[in-house]
Design an enzyme around this catalytic site. Structure first.
Site, PDB file in Angstrom:
ATOM      1  N   CYS A   1     -23.203  -9.805  19.702  1.00  0.00           N
ATOM      2  CA  CYS A   1     -23.052 -10.639  21.053  1.00  0.00           C
ATOM      3  C   CYS A   1     -22.354 -11.940  20.768  1.00  0.00           C
ATOM      4  CB  CYS A   1     -24.496 -11.202  21.588  1.00  0.00           C
ATOM      5  SG  CYS A   1     -25.552  -9.519  21.619  1.00  0.00           S
TER       6      CYS A   1
ATOM      7  N   GLU B   1     -39.046 -11.982  21.399  1.00  0.00           N
ATOM      8  CA  GLU B   1     -38.340 -12.783  22.312  1.00  0.00           C
ATOM      9  C   GLU B   1     -38.421 -12.432  23.713  1.00  0.00           C
ATOM     10  OE1 GLU B   1     -34.277 -11.939  20.898  1.00  0.00           O
ATOM     11  OE2 GLU B   1     -34.621 -13.023  18.867  1.00  0.00           O
TER      12      GLU B   1
ATOM     13  N   SER C   1     -34.607 -15.505  22.458  1.00  0.00           N
ATOM     14  CA  SER C   1     -33.363 -15.003  21.976  1.00  0.00           C
ATOM     15  C   SER C   1     -32.254 -16.317  22.119  1.00  0.00           C
ATOM     16  CB  SER C   1     -32.732 -14.116  23.184  1.00  0.00           C
ATOM     17  OG  SER C   1     -31.347 -13.639  23.024  1.00  0.00           O
TER      18      SER C   1
ATOM     19  N   CYS D   1     -23.220  -4.090  17.538  1.00  0.00           N
ATOM     20  CA  CYS D   1     -23.210  -5.122  16.499  1.00  0.00           C
ATOM     21  C   CYS D   1     -22.942  -4.425  14.924  1.00  0.00           C
ATOM     22  CB  CYS D   1     -24.454  -5.740  16.366  1.00  0.00           C
ATOM     23  SG  CYS D   1     -25.625  -5.373  17.634  1.00  0.00           S
TER      24      CYS D   1
ATOM     25  N   ASP E   1     -31.554  -6.436  18.758  1.00  0.00           N
ATOM     26  CA  ASP E   1     -32.345  -6.975  19.705  1.00  0.00           C
ATOM     27  C   ASP E   1     -32.147  -6.582  21.151  1.00  0.00           C
ATOM     28  OD1 ASP E   1     -33.630  -8.174  17.569  1.00  0.00           O
ATOM     29  OD2 ASP E   1     -33.408 -10.279  18.085  1.00  0.00           O
TER      30      ASP E   1
ATOM     31  N   CYS F   1     -26.296  -7.411  13.218  1.00  0.00           N
ATOM     32  CA  CYS F   1     -27.169  -7.881  14.329  1.00  0.00           C
ATOM     33  C   CYS F   1     -28.295  -9.037  13.844  1.00  0.00           C
ATOM     34  CB  CYS F   1     -27.809  -6.576  15.003  1.00  0.00           C
ATOM     35  SG  CYS F   1     -28.626  -7.269  16.480  1.00  0.00           S
ATOM     36  N   ASP F   2     -28.940  -9.768  14.940  1.00  0.00           N
ATOM     37  CA  ASP F   2     -29.666 -10.858  14.382  1.00  0.00           C
ATOM     38  C   ASP F   2     -30.683 -10.820  13.339  1.00  0.00           C
ATOM     39  OD1 ASP F   2     -28.473 -11.162  17.149  1.00  0.00           O
ATOM     40  OD2 ASP F   2     -30.656 -11.501  18.018  1.00  0.00           O
ATOM     41  N   LYS F   3     -31.588 -10.036  13.028  1.00  0.00           N
ATOM     42  CA  LYS F   3     -32.344  -9.906  11.874  1.00  0.00           C
ATOM     43  C   LYS F   3     -31.793  -9.731  10.694  1.00  0.00           C
ATOM     44  CE  LYS F   3     -35.117 -11.544  14.854  1.00  0.00           C
ATOM     45  NZ  LYS F   3     -33.855 -11.611  16.206  1.00  0.00           N
TER      46      LYS F   3
END
Length: 577
Positions: free
Chosen positions: A201, A453, A479, A56, A88, A129-131
């Site tokens: 992702c 998660e 997630s 990512c 994650d 990535c996510d956060k």
């Protein structure tokens, strides 16, 4: 853009570049090869979450160089810096996941400190990535500088047996393998092909959800979130982002001019209609908090409730981010929302134009495959739904994208686990029964600590073919790749003696995503007795360090699990120092 003399009278960088007293500071800039002209131009922080933890983030370094070209072309001086990321997919399913949500605050804090310490005048932030996406946007709003966000791009889908596959398929394959339905060799084959490139992702998981938010909220350039990470065309968006931030600086358009109550509502609409991650219910209130805007989980869920779901993306649907990009991306999605009167068109964006003016430029129509026309949606309500009741007085959230009406009402006896590991172990051993409501508690922001998660557990259930035969509730998170009837963000959390702390095995729990209710068939009197007998939160192993500190500071899930008083309490604005 023509070169204009820079007046730094009202810019933060005057404190490090202007006047005789700043000669020592200027000597540092000369040491890095800057000339007089560059030193006296506006300084633009180019912040990236680059690291080698996962695909990512791996392309962000390259993209940052393109951003710097754009800043230079518009007569600014870019100063690149990096911050952390906890990825994650790597942290999932073990103690590392406790660091994930806390990293959002660390990202916002470190970007703020870097900008303040070096007196940068504007920021372009890159995240993968996510956060890292909400963390970067939170920093922008907190600082209230001219700001442009750019996503690093999604991963390309893998291919196996003629079908697209993602990391979600690998997590679910673990459950199939445990159930004896997949061989060791088949699992090894899948894991080698599922993630074929750089990028986050590929489904409408948290990273792509928050990437869509960045456009909808106005901090990112239109369509900039769509191109996959490996596409060299991303560099054009990066260059344009560098130029755009200089335009914002010239016009004094700041992050809080862009992030308003109306633009937050626009962002929530896009999450709902794309079947986005439940984590948006955590991150949108946190971004609002930085601006001093009261916009909590309940407000987000109100918007989810009356927004049609019409974009067919994984995990509930069929397609991935690359497919959405090829169908026209977020602008096409927002144009469909606009047709239904569900967009605030007067919100300003990072282009300097309003969202309505930007949507006037959209010529592509919904393809009817990835993006359905808003008049004929997949379902009439959003792909994410809020719940409330005596089990979750402060609310909870569930993703129902891709589920039928028969699958989103569930009543069953509670099977209580005190942490995720216990639940995952039981799932592996088939130590649960069809029809149960699996309860995982002590996983909230403070109680975990870190609000982990539960993808390993939910994916194992799906892999065993039990995703629709049990329900799962937790004060932790899910997630964006989670599917099945899984309720997260139950508040108050167990560590704060919310009702989830008082549930016992066998209590009958009802979850109704049509009515938006979550309840337990236990009287108020009985709950009061249990509360009186409650022995306090479960002890954790985290008695010092960053996670201990996070647990002491973090607030309720309903308000975004934030760790400071926010924009409403501030006594100065960074840009006006």
């Amino acid at each position: 853009m023509l070169k204009k003399p820079t007046d730094k009278t009202n810019l933060p960088s005057r404190y490090v570049t202007e006047g005789p007293a700043r000669a020592p500071h200027r000597s540092y800039f000369y040491a890095m090869g800057l000339g007089d002209e560059e030193i006296h131009q506006p300084f633009v922080g180019v912040a990236t979450c680059w690291n080698e933890a996962a695909p990512c983030n791996i392309a962000l370094n390259r993209q940052a160089q393109a951003v710097k070209l754009g800043v230079k072309a518009a007569y600014g001086t870019p100063r690149e810096f990096t911050t952390i990321t906890v990825t994650d997919g790597i942290a999932m399913g073990h103690e590392g996941m406790r660091s994930s949500l806390a990293s959002r605050e660390a990202i916002a804090d470190t970007v703020e400190l870097t900008m303040r310490g070096h007196c940068y005048d504007a920021i372009v932030g890159l995240a993968g990535c996510d956060k890292s996406l909400p963390g970067m946007m939170m920093a922008m709003v907190r600082l209230n500088t001219p700001s442009v966000f750019i996503y690093g791009g999604s991963i390309l889908p893998g291919r196996l047996n003629g079908k697209d596959v993602t990391v979600q398929d690998v997590f679910e394959a673990v459950g199939q393998h445990q159930a004896g339905n997949m061989s060791d060799e088949a699992l090894r084959t899948l894991e080698r092909v599922a993630c074929p490139s750089a990028g986050a992702c590929g489904g409408q998981f948290t990273a792509n959800t928050m990437a869509c938010v960045s456009e909808a909220i106005g901090l990112a350039l239109p369509n900039s979130s769509g191109a996959p990470a490996p596409y060299e065309s991303r560099d054009h968006y990066a260059i344009a982002s560098g130029e755009a931030v200089m335009n914002l600086l010239e016009k004094n358009i700041r992050a809080r001019d862009i992030v308003t109550r109306k633009s937050l509502e626009n962002a929530a609409r896009v999450v709902a209609c794309t079947g986005g991650s439940t984590n948006a219910g955590l991150h949108l209130p946190a971004i609002a908090h930085e601006a001093g805007i009261d916009f909590d989980l309940e407000d987000v869920c109100d918007i989810f409730r009356d927004t049609p779901y019409f974009v067919d993306l994984k995990p509930g649907g069929q397609y991935v981010a690359k497919d959405l990009y090829e169908a026209g991306g977020v602008p096409v999605v927002m144009n469909e929302l606009r047709k239904a009167g569900l967009v605030h068109e007067d919100c300003i964006t990072s282009t300097g134009y309003t969202i309505g003016e930007e949507l006037d430029k959209v010529t592509i129509e919904a393809d009817g495959k990835v993006v359905y026309p808003v008049e004929t949606p997949i379902s009439e309500t959003g792909g994410v739904v809020g719940l409330k009741g005596n089990l979750a007085p402060e609310g909870a959230i569930v993703k129902i994208a891709g589920m039928g009406e028969d699958d989103i009402v569930f009543t069953g006896p509670a099977h209580v686990f005190e942490c995720e590991e216990d639940a995952f172990d039981a799932v592996q051993k088939r130590g649960y029964k069809e029809g149960e409501v699996i309860v995982i508690r002590n996983e909230g922001p403070a109680g975990g600590p870190g609000m982990r998660e539960m993808l390993a557990t939910t994916a194992a259930l799906s892999g065993q073919g039990m995703g629709k035969k049990v329900a799962l509730i937790t004060d932790g998170r899910f997630s964006g790749a989670t599917r099945g009837f899984c309720v997260g963000h139950v508040g108050p959390e167990a560590a704060h003696c919310g009702p989830i702390a008082l549930i016992k095995d066998g209590d009958m729990i009802t979850i109704d995503a049509i009515k938006g209710e979550i309840s337990v068939a236990v009287s108020d009197e009985e709950m009061a007795k249990r509360k009186e007998a409650w022995k306090g939160p479960r002890n954790t192993i985290y008695a010092s360090g960053a996670l201990w500190k996070y647990a002491q500071l973090v607030g309720s899930t309903k308000k975004g699990a934030v760790t400071h008083p926010g924009g409403g309490a501030e006594k100065h604005v960074y840009m006006d120092i």
